[in-house]
Design an enzyme around this catalytic site. Structure first.
Site, PDB file in Angstrom:
ATOM      1  CG  ASP A 142      -3.045   4.034  -3.717  1.00  0.00           C
ATOM      2  OD1 ASP A 142      -3.951   3.196  -3.855  1.00  0.00           O
ATOM      3  OD2 ASP A 142      -3.141   5.001  -2.937  1.00  0.00           O
ATOM      4  CD  GLU A 143      -5.418  -1.147  -1.273  1.00  0.00           C
ATOM      5  OE1 GLU A 143      -5.928  -2.067  -0.636  1.00  0.00           O
ATOM      6  OE2 GLU A 143      -6.018  -0.084  -1.541  1.00  0.00           O
ATOM      7  CG  ASP A 198      -2.045   0.922   1.161  1.00  0.00           C
ATOM      8  OD1 ASP A 198      -2.213   1.551   0.091  1.00  0.00           O
ATOM      9  OD2 ASP A 198      -2.781   1.049   2.154  1.00  0.00           O
TER      10      ASP A 198
END
Lengths: 386, 405
Positions: free
Chosen positions: B106-107, B12
C-alpha cells in the site's frame, strides 16, 4: 567363508562397489555388499556385488587366498571404512560365522553384524549375445573417451533439463554418444566391433550414474569391453570373456525420449575460426576472472578475416572488467560478437585431443559450434549480453 | 508551480486494509474496525482511524486492542482481495510515471520529474492521482511531494489521512526544522534518548548542532542523522528492473503451526516474485527464505539455484528445499515467511530446444502458461488467476505482505 585379501585390491573393489549402494535404502540388506569366495586351484576369487535397484555392479578380484568358500552380506559403508582405515596392513582376513563377519588386521579385530546372504537380490550375469537385443564390443580406450567427451554436458540432477542420461546410438560399426543440459550439447563418435550381432544397432539412454561408474572401471579393464542391451537394461562386461567371474555392470535404461538433437546442430555457420586449444582455454579462463553470479558471460569479439584477432572481455558490476586479446590462426567470414558462459567453453576444451579446434558461428543469438576432428562436436548456446 | 530538480512522490494508502473492508462492507463504515485473528495470540494487522482514536495500533496484541476498544469489530483479513486492490492502485500510479517503486502492498515512491511537461507540475500530478484513486477505487491516499524520497516520505505523513503535502526544494528546511526528530525515518527510541540528552528535540535542533557533536554522541549514525535532518537523499527511485533483489514477505496475524500452510504461502510468494522477475526481464541465481517466530527471532536460509530462473516452479522448488530442510529438523510455528530472489541477472542463457528468443526455457509449455497468466494478471489483477494450491492459502494477511524491491 574365510579369505585372506590383499588390502589394496580389496580397498579398490570395496570403493567401487560401495559407490553403487544407496546408503538410505529402506531395506538395510540393499545397503550391503555381498561377498562370495570361491576356491580355484591354489588361490581363488572374491566377488563383491552391490545394487541400488537401478544399477548393480559385480566385480571379482583374484588377489585373495580362499581358505574356505562361502558368502557374506555386510553393510557397505562399514566394510569400506574398515578396509580404508587399516591402511598399514598388507593383508586383511575376512571370516564369517553365520551372519557375522570378522575382519582381522594387525592388532585389530572387527566383528560386523550382517544379514543372511540369501536376502540379497540376484545380480544378473552378462547375457549370451543371442539373449540381448543388441550386443557389441568396443575398445576400452575408445569407450572411455566417448564417456569423457559427453558426460560433462549432462544436466545436474533435479534441474529443469535433467535427462539423467546420455544417448548411446549404434549403427553397425559406428557409435555416437550425445549429452545435453538444454544449453549445450556434446556429441562424440567412435567405432565399435559389432561381432556376430544380428542387429544393425539401435539407441538407448544410459543413466549418468552408470556411466560414471563405467568411467572408473574402464582404466583397469581389459582392452576390449563387451556391451549388451536388452529391452530395459544395458550391461557392460569389463573383463576378457574367458576370465573367471569378471566385472559386470548392469543398469536400467532411462525411459523417455532424447530431445531432437540432430535438429539443433547448426549446418549453415558462415564464420569459422581456427584456434589453438591452449591459447583459447587460457584466454577464456582469464576473462572469466571478472565474472560473477550477476554477470557470468564472457564476450568474444572476432575482428574478421583481415585482423584475425579475438578480443575477449568481461565485466562484473562493482568488481571490474577484463580484456584479453589473442591472435587467430585462421579466420573466415565477417567479424562477430557473441557471449558465452566461460565454463561451457573450457569444459569442452578439456576433452578434445589435438592442438586446434574449429569454432563456427553464425550470429550473436545463434548457437556456436566447436569441432575437433570428425569425432567431437559441441553445440553451445550463447548468453545475450546487456 | 516552478519546480527545479527531481520531483519525487511518496504515496501511502490510508489505513489500507480496513479502508478496503469498510468500502466493501457498508455496515463497517464509521465504526472501529480491527483486521487480524481473534485467537489468544493474534495481533492487530491493521486498525481503522475510528479504532486508532481509542489507541489501537497495528502490531499490538489483539487482546490489548480489545481492552482499549471493546466495541471494535474484528475482521479476518483477505489477502487476495487486498492484493487485487493494490494492483488497481499501482495501475493508477503507473499512469503518472513509469518509475514506480513499490515499498509494500500500500505504499510506493514515484519519480515524476520526466512527467512534468506532459502532466503538469508535481502538486498537480499528485492531486490528480489522489482524485483518481478516490473516484475509481473509493479509497483515500496521502501523498508527499518533495525533491527526494526521504522528504517525500516524511511529508506524506504530515497531513494523514487524505492529505497532500508539498515540499518544494526551497522549502525543505522550513518544513522539516520544526518537526520532532522521531519524524526522521530510522530514528528510534534509543537515538531519540541520546539526542534528548544533548537537548536536541527538533530536526532544526539537529541542523544547528555541529556534525562532530552528533558523531561523538551517536557514532557514524550521527552523520546519517545530520544528512537526513538537512533533507538530503540522493537514492534513486528503483523499479524492479534495476533492483538488486526482488522479494516479498508476509507477517501472519497468528503463528502458523502447520508446515503445509506455510508451504502454500511460500508458493504464493514464489508466484508473485517470479512474475516481478519476468516483468523486469531479469532472472535470479539465488534465493533466500526468511522465517520469523512468534518471539521475533528471525532466521534466514539461502541457496544458489542450479541455473538462473524466472519461473514460479523453480523458485518454489528451491525455496521449498530450504524450508523443508529447516522444517524437518526444527519446525516451530511461524509468524513471518519471506522469499527473496537474489543475484539478479539480465543476461539470458539462450536454450537449445524450444524458442530461439531466449529466456530460460521460454519455449516450454510451462513458461508459455506463465506468460499467459502474466497477461491475465496485468489486465484483471493478481486475484484473477493463481495456482490451485494457493487458493486456500492462509492469507489472513498481516499489515505487511511487503513487496520488497
Amino acid at each position: 567363508m574365510k579369505v585372506i585379501c590383499d588390502r589394496a585390491a580389496l580397498q579398490e573393489a570395496t570403493n567401487l562397489t560401495a559407490g553403487v549402494v544407496n546408503p538410505r535404502s529402506p531395506r538395510p540388506q540393499l545397503a550391503c555388499i555381498r561377498l562370495t569366495a570361491k576356491r580355484e586351484g591354489a588361490g581363488g576369487t572374491l566377488t563383491l556385488a552391490a545394487t541400488d535397484a537401478e544399477i548393480s555392479l559385480r566385480l571379482t578380484t583374484d588377489e585373495v587366498e580362499v581358505q574356505e568358500e562361502g558368502e557374506a552380506l555386510i553393510p557397505a559403508d562399514k566394510l569400506r571404512q574398515i578396509v580404508a582405515a587399516q591402511d598399514t596392513d598388507p593383508t586383511l582376513t575376512l571370516e564369517t560365522d553365520g551372519e557375522k563377519t570378522t575382519i582381522k588386521g594387525t592388532g585389530s579385530r572387527f566383528l560386523i553384524y550382517g544379514f543372511p546372504p540369501g536376502d540379497f537380490p540376484p545380480i544378473p550375469d552378462f547375457p549370451k549375445p543371442e539373449a540381448a537385443a543388441d550386443a557389441f564390443s568396443a575398445s576400452s580406450e575408445v569407450f572411455l573417451q566417448l564417456i569423457q567427451r559427453t558426460i560433462f554436458s549432462t544436466a545436474r540432477e533435479n534441474s529443469r533439463y535433467a535427462i539423467n542420461g546420455v544417448l548411446l546410438k549404434r549403427h553397425n560399426k559406428k557409435i555416437e554418444m550425445v549429452a545435453t543440459d538444454g544449453r549445450r550439447l556434446a556429441l562424440a563418435r567412435g567405432t565399435v566391433d559389432p561381432g556376430a550381432s544380428k542387429s544393425e544397432g539401435g539407441q538407448c539412454i544410459v543413466p549418468t550414474k552408470a556411466l560414471n561408474l563405467a568411467q572408473r572401471l574402464l582404466p583397469t579393464a581389459a582392452d576390449k569391453i563387451r556391451i549388451a542391451i536388452t529391452d530395459n537394461q544395458i550391461m557392460f562386461a569389463f573383463d576378457d570373456p574367458d576370465s573367471p567371474g569378471g566385472t559386470v555392470l548392469t543398469s536400467n535404461l532411462v525411459e523417455g525420449t532424447f530431445p531432437p538433437y540432430e535438429d539443433v546442430v547448426p549446418r549453415d555457420q558462415d564464420k569459422k575460426a581456427t584456434l589453438n586449444v591452449e591459447t583459447l582455454s587460457s584466454a577464456v579462463k582469464r576473462a572469466a576472472l571478472l565474472t560473477n553470479e550477476e554477470s557470468r558471460g564472457v564476450r568474444l569479439a572476432f575482428t574478421g578475416a583481415q585482423d584475425k584477432m579475438l578480443r575477449l572481455s568481461s565485466r562484473a558490476p562493482e568488481m571490474g572488467e577484463a580484456e584479453i586479446e589473442v591472435a587467430l590462426d585462421g579466420y573466415e567470414g565477417e567479424g562477430i560478437e557473441i557471449g558465452f558462459n566461460p565454463a561451457f567453453i573450457t569444459d569442452a576444451l578439456k576433452v578434445v585431443t589435438g592442438n586446434d579446434v574449429v569454432m563456427e558461428l553464425k550470429a550473436g543469438n545463434k548457437p556456436g559450434l566447436i569441432k575437433s576432428g570428425n569425432d567431437f562436436l559441441y553445440v553451445v548456446m550463447p548468453v545475450s549480453l546487456q | 508551480m516552478e519546480w527545479n530538480g527531481r520531483a519525487i512522490l511518496h504515496v501511502d494508502m490510508d489505513a489500507f486494509f480496513t479502508s478496503v473492508e469498510q468500502r466493501d462492507r457498508p455496515e463497517l463504515r464509521d465504526k472501529p474496525v480491527l483486521v487480524g485473528g481473534s485467537g489468544p495470540r493474534s495481533v492487530v494487522a491493521a486498525a481503522s482511524y475510528e479504532a486508532r482514536k481509542f489507541g489501537c495500533r497495528s502490531a499490538m496484541p489483539m487482546s490489548t486492542a480489545m481492552r482499549l476498544c471493546p466495541q471494535a469489530i474484528i475482521v479476518s483479513g483477505k489477502h487476495g482481495r487486498y492484493s487485487e486492490v493494490s494492483d488497481q492502485v499501482f495501475a493508477i500510479l503507473e499512469r503518472a510515471s513509469p518509475l514506480v517503486q513499490p515499498v509494500s502492498i500500500d505504499e510506493a515512491y514515484l519519480d515524476v520529474t520526466g512527467s512534468i511537461r506532459l502532466l503538469g507540475d508535481p502538486p498537480t500530478i499528485a492531486e490528480r492521482l489522489r482524485r483518481e484513486i478516490r473516484a475509481e477505487l473509493g479509497l483515500t491516499a496521502s501523498v508527499g511531494v518533495a525533491p527526494n524520497k526521504l522528504v517525500a516520505k516524511i511529508a506524506s505523513d504530515l497531513n494523514k489521512p487524505d492529505g497532500l503535502t508539498v515540499v518544494p526544494p526551497e522549502r525543505v528546511h522550513a518544513v522539516l526544522d520544526p518537526l520532532p526528530i522521531e519524524r526522521i525515518p530510522g530514528v528510534g527510541p534509543s537515538a531519540k534518548r541520546s539526542l534528548d540528552r544533548l537537548g536536541i528535540r527538533t530536526i532544526g535542533d539537529v541542523r544547528a548542532t555541529p556534525c562532530e557533536t552528533l558523531v561523538a554522541c551517536l557514532g557514524s549514525y550521527g552523520e546519517e542523522i545530520a544528512r537526513k535532518a538537512d533533507g538530503r537523499d540522493d537514492r534513486p527511485v528503483r523499479v524492479d528492473r534495476e533492483a538488486k533483489s526482488i522479494g516479498r514477505e508476509e507477517t501472519f496475524p497468528e503463528d502458523l503451526g502447520d508446515p503445509e500452510e506455510v508451504r502454500r504461502v511460500l508458493l504464493w510468494h514464489a508466484e508473485q516474485v517470479a512474475r516481478r522477475l519476468r516483468r523486469a526481464a531479469v532472472q535470479a541465481s539465488g534465493i533466500t527464505v526468511k522465517i520469523r517466530y512468534g518471539n521475533f527471532e528471525t532466521i534466514s536460509r539461502s541457496s544458489t539455484l542450479p541455473e538462473p530462473t524466472d519461473s514460479t516452479d523453480e523458485l518454489y522448488r528451491g525455496s521449498r528445499v530450504l524450508f523443508d530442510e529447516w522444517a524437518s529438523r526444527s519446525f516451530r510455528p511461524v509468524r513471518l515467511i519471506g522469499l527473496t530472489a537474489t543475484s539478479l541477472t539480465r543476461e539470458m542463457q539462450l536454450m537449445l530446444f524450444g524458442s530461439s528468443e531466449g529466456s530460460g526455457g521460454s519455449g516450454s509449455p510451462m513458461a508459455a502458461a506463465e506468460r499467459a497468466a502474466d497477461a491475465i494478471v496485468q489486465r484483471f489483477g493478481k486475484a484473477s488467476i493463481r495456482r490451485g494450491a494457493t487458493l486456500d492459502a492462509p492469507m489472513r494477511d498481516g499489515k505487511r505482505a511487503h513487496d520488497r524491491g
